[in-house]
Design a protein around this motif. Sequence first.
Motif, PDB file in Angstrom:
ATOM      1  N   TRP A   1       0.766  -1.135  -0.058  1.00 34.76           N
ATOM      2  CA  TRP A   1      -0.049   0.001  -0.020  1.00 34.76           C
ATOM      3  C   TRP A   1       0.860   1.268   0.066  1.00 34.76           C
ATOM      4  N   ARG A   2       1.784   1.435   0.868  1.00 32.84           N
ATOM      5  CA  ARG A   2       2.734   2.489   0.965  1.00 32.84           C
ATOM      6  C   ARG A   2       3.569   2.626  -0.421  1.00 32.84           C
ATOM      7  N   GLN A   3       4.010   1.705  -0.990  1.00 32.94           N
ATOM      8  CA  GLN A   3       4.808   1.674  -2.301  1.00 32.94           C
ATOM      9  C   GLN A   3       3.781   2.260  -3.342  1.00 32.94           C
ATOM     10  N   SER A   4       2.457   1.684  -3.468  1.00 35.38           N
ATOM     11  CA  SER A   4       1.496   2.320  -4.483  1.00 35.38           C
ATOM     12  C   SER A   4       1.380   3.802  -4.190  1.00 35.38           C
ATOM     13  N   MET A   5       1.139   4.183  -2.870  1.00 39.07           N
ATOM     14  CA  MET A   5       0.566   5.811  -2.644  1.00 39.07           C
ATOM     15  C   MET A   5       1.993   6.395  -2.821  1.00 39.07           C
ATOM     16  N   HIS A   6       3.047   5.806  -2.602  1.00 35.50           N
ATOM     17  CA  HIS A   6       4.233   6.847  -3.055  1.00 35.50           C
ATOM     18  C   HIS A   6       4.328   6.934  -4.215  1.00 35.50           C
ATOM     19  N   GLU A   7       4.096   6.079  -5.076  1.00 34.87           N
ATOM     20  CA  GLU A   7       4.274   6.138  -6.624  1.00 34.87           C
ATOM     21  C   GLU A   7       2.951   7.414  -7.186  1.00 34.87           C
ATOM     22  N   ARG A   8       1.956   7.143  -6.630  1.00 31.19           N
ATOM     23  CA  ARG A   8       0.894   8.013  -6.880  1.00 31.19           C
ATOM     24  C   ARG A   8       1.184   9.354  -6.683  1.00 31.19           C
ATOM     25  N   ILE A   9       1.726   9.702  -5.418  1.00 31.51           N
ATOM     26  CA  ILE A   9       2.327  10.998  -4.868  1.00 31.51           C
ATOM     27  C   ILE A   9       3.086  11.649  -6.069  1.00 31.51           C
ATOM     28  N   ASN A  10       4.121  10.659  -6.369  1.00 33.41           N
ATOM     29  CA  ASN A  10       5.340  11.144  -7.275  1.00 33.41           C
ATOM     30  C   ASN A  10       4.648  11.361  -8.833  1.00 33.41           C
ATOM     31  N   SER A  11       3.713  10.561  -9.098  1.00 35.89           N
ATOM     32  CA  SER A  11       2.878  10.752 -10.336  1.00 35.89           C
ATOM     33  C   SER A  11       2.333  12.230 -10.399  1.00 35.89           C
ATOM     34  N   LEU A  12       1.786  12.547  -9.203  1.00 31.56           N
ATOM     35  CA  LEU A  12       0.789  13.678  -9.063  1.00 31.56           C
ATOM     36  C   LEU A  12       1.937  15.062  -9.187  1.00 31.56           C
ATOM     37  N   SER A  13       3.015  14.712  -8.483  1.00 32.33           N
ATOM     38  CA  SER A  13       4.056  15.700  -8.359  1.00 32.33           C
ATOM     39  C   SER A  13       4.553  15.958  -9.868  1.00 32.33           C
ATOM     40  N   ARG A  14       4.677  15.077 -10.843  1.00 33.83           N
ATOM     41  CA  ARG A  14       5.138  15.087 -12.191  1.00 33.83           C
ATOM     42  C   ARG A  14       4.161  15.729 -13.095  1.00 33.83           C
ATOM     43  N   GLN A  15       2.732  15.851 -12.767  1.00 34.58           N
ATOM     44  CA  GLN A  15       2.044  16.315 -13.902  1.00 34.58           C
ATOM     45  C   GLN A  15       2.322  17.656 -13.961  1.00 34.58           C
ATOM     46  N   ALA A  16       2.060  18.177 -15.534  1.00 41.35           N
ATOM     47  CA  ALA A  16       2.430  19.283 -15.912  1.00 41.35           C
ATOM     48  C   ALA A  16       0.812  20.114 -15.702  1.00 41.35           C
ATOM     49  N   SER A  17       0.622  20.387 -14.717  1.00 42.39           N
ATOM     50  CA  SER A  17      -0.901  21.139 -14.422  1.00 42.39           C
ATOM     51  C   SER A  17      -0.718  22.114 -13.421  1.00 42.39           C
ATOM     52  N   ALA A  18      -1.753  22.778 -13.543  1.00 43.31           N
ATOM     53  CA  ALA A  18      -1.838  24.390 -12.638  1.00 43.31           C
ATOM     54  C   ALA A  18      -2.152  23.773 -11.069  1.00 43.31           C
ATOM     55  N   PRO A  19      -1.486  24.403 -10.081  1.00 43.75           N
ATOM     56  CA  PRO A  19      -1.649  24.124  -8.980  1.00 43.75           C
ATOM     57  C   PRO A  19      -3.067  23.913  -8.407  1.00 43.75           C
ATOM     58  N   ARG A  20      -4.045  24.818  -8.892  1.00 43.41           N
ATOM     59  CA  ARG A  20      -5.466  24.649  -8.492  1.00 43.41           C
ATOM     60  C   ARG A  20      -6.029  23.299  -9.098  1.00 43.41           C
ATOM     61  N   SER A  21      -5.583  22.867 -10.171  1.00 46.66           N
ATOM     62  CA  SER A  21      -6.168  21.464 -10.430  1.00 46.66           C
ATOM     63  C   SER A  21      -5.530  20.249  -9.634  1.00 46.66           C
ATOM     64  N   LYS A  22      -4.209  20.514  -9.121  1.00 46.98           N
ATOM     65  CA  LYS A  22      -3.385  19.353  -8.563  1.00 46.98           C
ATOM     66  C   LYS A  22      -4.001  19.495  -6.966  1.00 46.98           C
ATOM     67  N   LEU A  23      -4.461  20.691  -6.365  1.00 50.40           N
ATOM     68  CA  LEU A  23      -5.041  20.443  -4.913  1.00 50.40           C
ATOM     69  C   LEU A  23      -6.062  19.449  -4.748  1.00 50.40           C
ATOM     70  N   PRO A  24      -7.192  19.338  -5.525  1.00 50.16           N
ATOM     71  CA  PRO A  24      -8.190  18.398  -5.253  1.00 50.16           C
ATOM     72  C   PRO A  24      -7.703  17.170  -5.525  1.00 50.16           C
ATOM     73  N   LYS A  25      -6.797  16.812  -6.310  1.00 47.52           N
ATOM     74  CA  LYS A  25      -6.054  15.613  -6.626  1.00 47.52           C
ATOM     75  C   LYS A  25      -5.476  15.116  -5.337  1.00 47.52           C
ATOM     76  N   LEU A  26      -4.808  15.946  -4.782  1.00 45.12           N
ATOM     77  CA  LEU A  26      -4.177  15.715  -3.434  1.00 45.12           C
ATOM     78  C   LEU A  26      -5.123  15.459  -2.511  1.00 45.12           C
ATOM     79  N   TYR A  27      -6.136  16.030  -2.567  1.00 42.30           N
ATOM     80  CA  TYR A  27      -7.127  15.794  -1.332  1.00 42.30           C
ATOM     81  C   TYR A  27      -7.727  14.294  -1.561  1.00 42.30           C
ATOM     82  N   LEU A  28      -8.027  14.033  -2.930  1.00 43.31           N
ATOM     83  CA  LEU A  28      -8.240  12.648  -3.174  1.00 43.31           C
ATOM     84  C   LEU A  28      -7.478  11.401  -2.385  1.00 43.31           C
TER      85      LEU A  28
END
Length: 230
Positions: free
Chosen positions: A42-69
């Motif tokens: 579970w930790r490995q999967s979550m770590h990968e998803r955190i890194n994937s969101l970090s790498r996304q070339a999108s605006a902070p306002r669109s990343k914030l709700p994804k972080l919340y999810l």
Amino acid sequence: MDLANVNVSPLMLQRLADLKADEHVESRRKLAAIEAAMTPQWRQSMHERINSLSRQASAPRSKLPKLYLLMEEVGDLRSGHVSCKAGCSACCRTIPVEISDLEAKHIAAATGKQMANLPPRRHTRLQDVSTPCPFLLENQCSIYEHRPYNCRSLAAVDRDALSCSDENTALTRAKDPRAVPVVMTKMQAFDPLYQEIIGRKPVAWADIRQFFPTKAQAGESLNTATASTS
């Protein structure tokens, strides 16, 4: 309840004494259960998803709700082990709730509420508060789906919510030795991504009450400003 003048009953003092004597055995058990639920896979999967969101070339306002999810998944995992339940509003009424201007804009867009336009700097007054969060209605969070990072990250962990009671809060503020510390759990693994999303430009930090003041709070601020310039 007026925390400055609260009277703590002998029964409540005994309950707090019993909890203190317990030395947070139940808190440690629940924290261990939360850790155990976060398996290596579970930790490995979550770590990968955190890194994937970090790498996304999108605006902070669109990343914030994804972080919340992502945070909601951790919230679901630990929900059976924390003291925080619907109707428990201690944090909403008694402590500052610091948010960024990006989070304030997210809340404003979701609710249609007008936010105060604060210049970039830290405005938060880290002291006891006497007014509830402006979005606390009938002891329920009216923006739960859009609540800010700190409200999602932190949770009390104990056998019940006794340590969050108004009586214990009053004793804590008075530095009374009979007060019981509140054991908290925090989603600190998300902190770097949160700071990355929020901190891409100069940021205004403030209590949610400062971004969304009630009429009474706005009047208090005006009176304070008038007094300071007279």
